[in-house]
Write a protein that holds these residues in place. Structure first.
Motif, mmCIF file in Angstrom:
data_model
loop_
_atom_site.group_PDB
_atom_site.id
_atom_site.type_symbol
_atom_site.label_atom_id
_atom_site.label_comp_id
_atom_site.label_asym_id
_atom_site.label_seq_id
_atom_site.Cartn_x
_atom_site.Cartn_y
_atom_site.Cartn_z
ATOM 1 N N VAL A 498 -34.557 -29.512 46.405
ATOM 2 C CA VAL A 498 -35.592 -30.502 46.751
ATOM 3 C C VAL A 498 -36.976 -29.885 46.598
ATOM 4 N N GLN A 499 -37.135 -28.646 47.006
ATOM 5 C CA GLN A 499 -38.436 -27.983 46.879
ATOM 6 C C GLN A 499 -38.867 -27.900 45.420
ATOM 7 N N TYR A 500 -37.927 -27.612 44.511
ATOM 8 C CA TYR A 500 -38.299 -27.514 43.104
ATOM 9 C C TYR A 500 -38.748 -28.869 42.550
ATOM 10 N N VAL A 501 -38.007 -29.926 42.864
ATOM 11 C CA VAL A 501 -38.380 -31.247 42.351
ATOM 12 C C VAL A 501 -39.723 -31.684 42.937
ATOM 13 N N ILE A 502 -39.974 -31.336 44.188
ATOM 14 C CA ILE A 502 -41.273 -31.648 44.791
ATOM 15 C C ILE A 502 -42.387 -30.932 44.032
ATOM 16 N N GLN A 503 -42.150 -29.689 43.651
ATOM 17 C CA GLN A 503 -43.148 -28.956 42.866
ATOM 18 C C GLN A 503 -43.422 -29.659 41.540
ATOM 19 N N CYS A 504 -42.361 -30.116 40.893
ATOM 20 C CA CYS A 504 -42.528 -30.851 39.622
ATOM 21 C C CYS A 504 -43.361 -32.108 39.841
ATOM 22 N N TRP A 505 -43.087 -32.796 40.925
ATOM 23 C CA TRP A 505 -43.814 -34.035 41.247
ATOM 24 C C TRP A 505 -45.284 -33.752 41.549
ATOM 25 N N GLN A 506 -45.528 -32.718 42.347
ATOM 26 C CA GLN A 506 -46.905 -32.401 42.734
ATOM 27 C C GLN A 506 -47.715 -31.838 41.572
ATOM 28 N N ARG A 507 -47.063 -31.103 40.684
ATOM 29 C CA ARG A 507 -47.788 -30.572 39.526
ATOM 30 C C ARG A 507 -48.209 -31.666 38.566
ATOM 31 N N GLY A 508 -47.455 -32.760 38.561
ATOM 32 C CA GLY A 508 -47.785 -33.880 37.684
ATOM 33 C C GLY A 508 -47.440 -33.657 36.224
ATOM 34 N N ASP A 509 -46.637 -32.639 35.923
ATOM 35 C CA ASP A 509 -46.276 -32.367 34.531
ATOM 36 C C ASP A 509 -44.879 -32.862 34.174
ATOM 37 N N THR A 510 -44.271 -33.625 35.089
ATOM 38 C CA THR A 510 -42.928 -34.167 34.860
ATOM 39 C C THR A 510 -42.996 -35.691 34.852
ATOM 40 N N ASP A 511 -42.328 -36.286 33.893
ATOM 41 C CA ASP A 511 -42.310 -37.752 33.788
ATOM 42 C C ASP A 511 -41.864 -38.352 35.119
ATOM 43 N N ILE A 512 -42.626 -39.311 35.620
ATOM 44 C CA ILE A 512 -42.332 -39.892 36.926
ATOM 45 C C ILE A 512 -40.977 -40.579 36.957
ATOM 46 N N SER A 513 -40.495 -41.009 35.800
ATOM 47 C CA SER A 513 -39.170 -41.644 35.761
ATOM 48 C C SER A 513 -38.079 -40.641 36.122
ATOM 49 N N LEU A 514 -38.298 -39.358 35.813
ATOM 50 C CA LEU A 514 -37.319 -38.323 36.162
ATOM 51 C C LEU A 514 -37.316 -38.076 37.669
ATOM 52 N N ILE A 515 -38.503 -38.088 38.268
ATOM 53 C CA ILE A 515 -38.577 -37.929 39.729
ATOM 54 C C ILE A 515 -37.888 -39.108 40.402
ATOM 55 N N ARG A 516 -38.141 -40.308 39.886
ATOM 56 C CA ARG A 516 -37.519 -41.511 40.438
ATOM 57 C C ARG A 516 -35.994 -41.434 40.289
ATOM 58 N N TYR A 517 -35.542 -40.953 39.133
ATOM 59 C CA TYR A 517 -34.099 -40.830 38.887
ATOM 60 C C TYR A 517 -33.472 -39.864 39.889
ATOM 61 N N PHE A 518 -34.133 -38.733 40.124
ATOM 62 C CA PHE A 518 -33.608 -37.752 41.068
ATOM 63 C C PHE A 518 -33.498 -38.350 42.468
ATOM 64 N N VAL A 519 -34.557 -39.014 42.920
ATOM 65 C CA VAL A 519 -34.555 -39.612 44.257
ATOM 66 C C VAL A 519 -33.425 -40.625 44.389
ATOM 67 N N THR A 520 -33.259 -41.457 43.367
ATOM 68 C CA THR A 520 -32.204 -42.480 43.401
ATOM 69 C C THR A 520 -30.832 -41.844 43.487
#
Length: 574
Positions: A498-520
Motif C-alpha cells: 500500500v505504501q508503494y502505491v501511495i507513493q506512485c499516486w502522490q508522485r503523479g507519474d502513474t496513470d490514475i486508472s492504474l491507481i483506481r484499478y488497484f483500489v478496486t
C-alpha cells in the motif's frame, strides 16, 4: 558578520588578555591602543569580554570619557533591532513560533557561513572551561541540528567534538546516528550504536530502513566496523535474540561489501575459521574475487563430505549462499557437469544440515540434506533448460512441490528475475499473466520472508520502460503486475504494498486508472476488521474523488462507499 569581528568572534581573545593580567606586566600604551581599537568596532558593548577589556583599559590609565564616547558612538543595536522587528511581526499577526523559527534559521545560516573552527577551539584552549551557553544550546533541537551540520563539515574541531559528547550525554544520541564525528569518540559511538541496534530490533514494520541506517553508520570506518562486529559477534552467542544480532552482523557485512570495502579478513577472523585454515583459504579466495571457482568448491566439498566436516557456520554466510544460488539458477551460467553436484551439495548442506549442539558434542542432523539436494537438482534442470511457457506448465507440479523448500524458492525468484528483466520479455509474451510471474504467487504464498524480494522485483518491472509496447498493452502489463501486488497483500505483505502505491499516486507519474484499478482490486479482496495502520494508509486513496469518484454508486452498497462508511464508524481517531 563584518570582517572587523575577526579575532574576537567567540570572546576568545578577551580571555587571553585576562590571563595576561595575572601574569606578565603589559605595556600601558599597547593596552590602550588595543582596547581603543576594539571599542571602535560596531556593537562592541554587546561582546561577552567587554568588562575584561574595560578593566584592562582603566588599569592602563584610560580616559573614561573617551571609552564612553567610542562605545556609545559605535553602538548599532543590531540585536535589539532584530528583537524589535520580531515584536512588530508578532503585532502584525505573525505566529510567535514562525517568527522564532525565522530568526533561528537566519542565525543558523549566518553561523554556517562564518564559522571558524580555530576560533571555536579557543573556547577550550584559552578559557579552560566549558562556557554555560554551550551546555544550554543542546536543549534546543534547532541548535543541535546546527552542531550536527558543522560537525560533518569540520570533523577535527575540538569544540564540536566536545559538543557532540555533551549531546550524547544528554540522551540525544538517537539524533546523531549518521554523524561521522561520533565515530571518533568510543563513548559516543557506543551509545549511538546501542540506539541504532535498539531501533533495528523494535522497528518491525520498517526494519529495512533501520537496518540500512545502522549499517551505514557502522561502515563509516574500519575501526567502527571492527568494533561493532566484535560486539555483535558476542551478542550473537546469546540464546535469546542471538539470531537477530547475527542477521544484523551479516547485513552490515553485505553493506560494507556493496560499498567496495574488502572486509573478508575481518569477517573470516571473527567466525572461527582460523581453526580450519584450508577451508578458510578456499572461502577467502572466492570472497575476495566475488566469484566461485571449481578448485575451491571441490576442496570445500571434500571437507564437508568427510566424516569430520568443519562447522556449518563457515559456509552458512550470505555471501557464499548468494554466489551458489546465482550460479545454479541464473540461466546464462554454464557449469561443468563434473562439478555441478558439488555446488548443489554445498548449497543444500549449508541450508539444511543442523549442528548437533553446543561444542558439536552431538553429530549433525542430515535428514533434510538429500531431499533438499534433490529439489535443487530438479529445479536447476528446469531453469537452465530455457523452457518455453508450455514446457514450464508441464513441469508445474514439480516446481510447486520443490518451491516448498526455502532455498529453491530463493533460486526461483533469482531465475524469474533474470528472465523477466530481459528487454524483450513482455514484447514476446502472449499470456495475460506470464507463467514466470505466476510462479511468484506460489513463492509468496509459501514463504513470508521472500515477500520483500518479490515486491522489489515487481516494483522494478512496474517502473521499467516498455517503450516498444503500445500504450494500452503497457497499461495491461502494469495491471497484471498490480494483480501480483494484490496477491502479495492478500498473503500478509500489506503495508509495504500500500505504501508503494501511495507513493506512485502522490508522485503523479502513474496513470490514475492504474491507481483506481488497484483500489478496486484491494476492496474486492479484503474484509473487516482492519488494522488502524492499514485504514490510515488506504482510506485517503479510497476517499479521493479522482481515484474512486467514477466507481461509487448512488447509494452506499458499492465497495467504495461500504469501506468508507465502515472506517468512519469504527475508527473515530482518523
Amino acid at each position: 558578520m563584518d570582517d572587523e569581528y575577526e579575532g574576537d568572534g567567540w570572546g576568545g581573545g578577551d580571555s587571553a588578555d585576562n590571563d595576561s593580567d595575572a601574569g606578565e606586566v603589559e605595556n600601558p600604551e599597547e593596552v590602550l591602543s588595543e582596547c581603543l581599537k576594539k571599542f571602535s568596532t560596531p556593537d562592541y558593548i554587546m561582546e561577552p569580554g567587554i568588562f575584561v577589556q574595560l578593566k584592562r583599559y582603566f588599569q592602563a590609565g584610560g580616559n573614561p570619557e573617551q571609552v564612553i564616547e567610542l562605545l556609545s558612538g559605535n553602538y548599532s543595536a543590531v540585536a535589539q533591532t532584530a528583537n524589535l522587528l520580531a515584536e512588530w511581526l508578532i503585532l502584525a499577526g505573525a505566529k510567535v513560533t514562525d517568527v522564532q523559527a525565522m530568526v533561528e534559521n537566519h542565525l543558523k545560516e549566518m553561523v554556517l557561513k562564518t564559522f571558524d573552527p580555530k576560533k571555536a577551539d579557543t573556547i577550550f584552549t584559552e578559557e579552560g572551561e566549558t562556557p554555560g551557553w554551550l551546555t544550554e544550546i543542546i536543549d534546543h533541537p534547532t541548535w543541535r541540528s546546527l552542531v550536527y551540520r558543522l560537525a560533518e563539515e569540520y570533523p577535527d574541531c575540538l569544540m564540536l567534538n566536545f559538543t557532540i559528547k555533551l549531546i550524547s550525554d544528554a540522551g540525544f544520541q538517537g539524533e546523531i546516528t549518521s554523524i561521522s564525528t561520533a565515530a571518533q569518540q568510543i563513548e559516543v559511538f557506543s551509545r549511538v550504536l546501542k540506539t541504532a541496534v535498539a531501533s533495528y530490533l523494535n522497528n518491525h514494520e520498517n526494519r529495512p530502513t533501520s537496518l540500512a541506517e545502522c549499517a551505514k553508520m557502522v561502515c563509516h570506518g574500519q575501526h567502527t566496523f571492527v568494533y561493532s562486529q566484535v560486539l555483535l559477534q558476542v551478542l550473537a552467542q546469546e540464546a535469546k535474540g542471538g539470531s537477530n544480532m547475527k542477521r544484523l552482523s551479516q547485513e552490515i557485512t553485505k553493506c560494507a561489501r556493496e560499498n567496495g570495502h574488502d572486509v573478508t579478513p575481518i569477517t573470516m577472523s571473527l567466525n572461527g575459521s582460523s581453526s580450519h585454515p584450508v577451508a578458510c583459504q578456499a572461502l577467502s579466495s572466492m570472497f575476495a574475487r566475488n566469484s566461485l571457482n571449481p578448485a575451491d568448491i571441490s576442496l570445500l566439498y571434500r571437507h564437508y563430505n568427510s566424516n569430520d566436516p568443519p562447522p556449518i557456520e563457515l559456509i552458512r554466510t550470505p555471501h557464499l549462499l548468494e554466489l551458489l544460488v546465482d550460479v545454479l539458477f541464473r540461466p546464462s551460467v554454464k557449469l561443468n557437469p563434473e562439478h555441478k553436484p558439488k555446488y548443489m551439495f554445498l548449497l543444500a548442506y549449508a541450508v539444511s544440515v543442523s549442528e548437533g549442539g553446543r561444542g558439536r558434542n552431538k553429530p549433525a542432523s542430515k535428514e533434510e540434506l538429500k531431499p533438499t539436494m534433490q529439489a535443487i537438482e530438479k529445479v536447476h534442470a528446469i531453469c537452465c533448460s530455457n523452457p518455453s511457457s508450455t514446457e514450464i506448465i508441464a513441469e508445474l507440479n514439480t516446481l510447486y512441490n520443490c518451491i516448498r523448500f526455502p532455498v529453491v524458492a530463493v533460486g526461483v525468484v533469482r531465475w524469474v528475475e533474470c528472465v523477466v528483466t530481459e528487454p524483450s520479455y513482455f514484447k514476446l509474451s502472449t499470456e495475460h499473466t506470464p507463467i514466470h510471474l505466476a510462479l511468484l504467487d506460489e513463492v509468496v504464498t509459501c514463504h513470508q520472508l521472500l515477500h520483500r524480494a518479490v515486491l522489489n522485483l515487481l516494483i522494478r518491472l512496474f517502473e521499467s520502460k516498455q517503450d516498444e509496447l503500445e500504450i494500452l498493452v503497457q497499461l495491461e502489463m502494469r495491471k497484471m503486475l498490480l494483480d501480483r501486488m494484490v496477491t502479495l497483500l492478500s498473503v500478509g505483505c500489506v503495508v509495504p504494498v500500500v505504501q508503494y502505491v501511495i507513493q506512485c499516486w502522490q508522485r503523479g507519474d502513474t496513470d490514475i486508472s492504474l491507481i483506481r484499478y488497484f483500489v478496486t482490486e484491494v476492496l474486492e479482496a479484503i474484509s473487516p476488521p482492519y488494522t488502524g495502520e492499514f485504514v490510515q494508509l488506504f482510506l485517503p486513496m479510497v476517499e479521493h474523488e479522482e481515484v474512486t469518484g467514477t466507481t461509487r454508486g448512488d447509494g452506499e452498497n458499492d465497495p467504495v462507499s461500504e469501506f468508507i462508511v465502515y472506517c468512519k464508524a469504527n475508527y473515530v481517531n482518523l
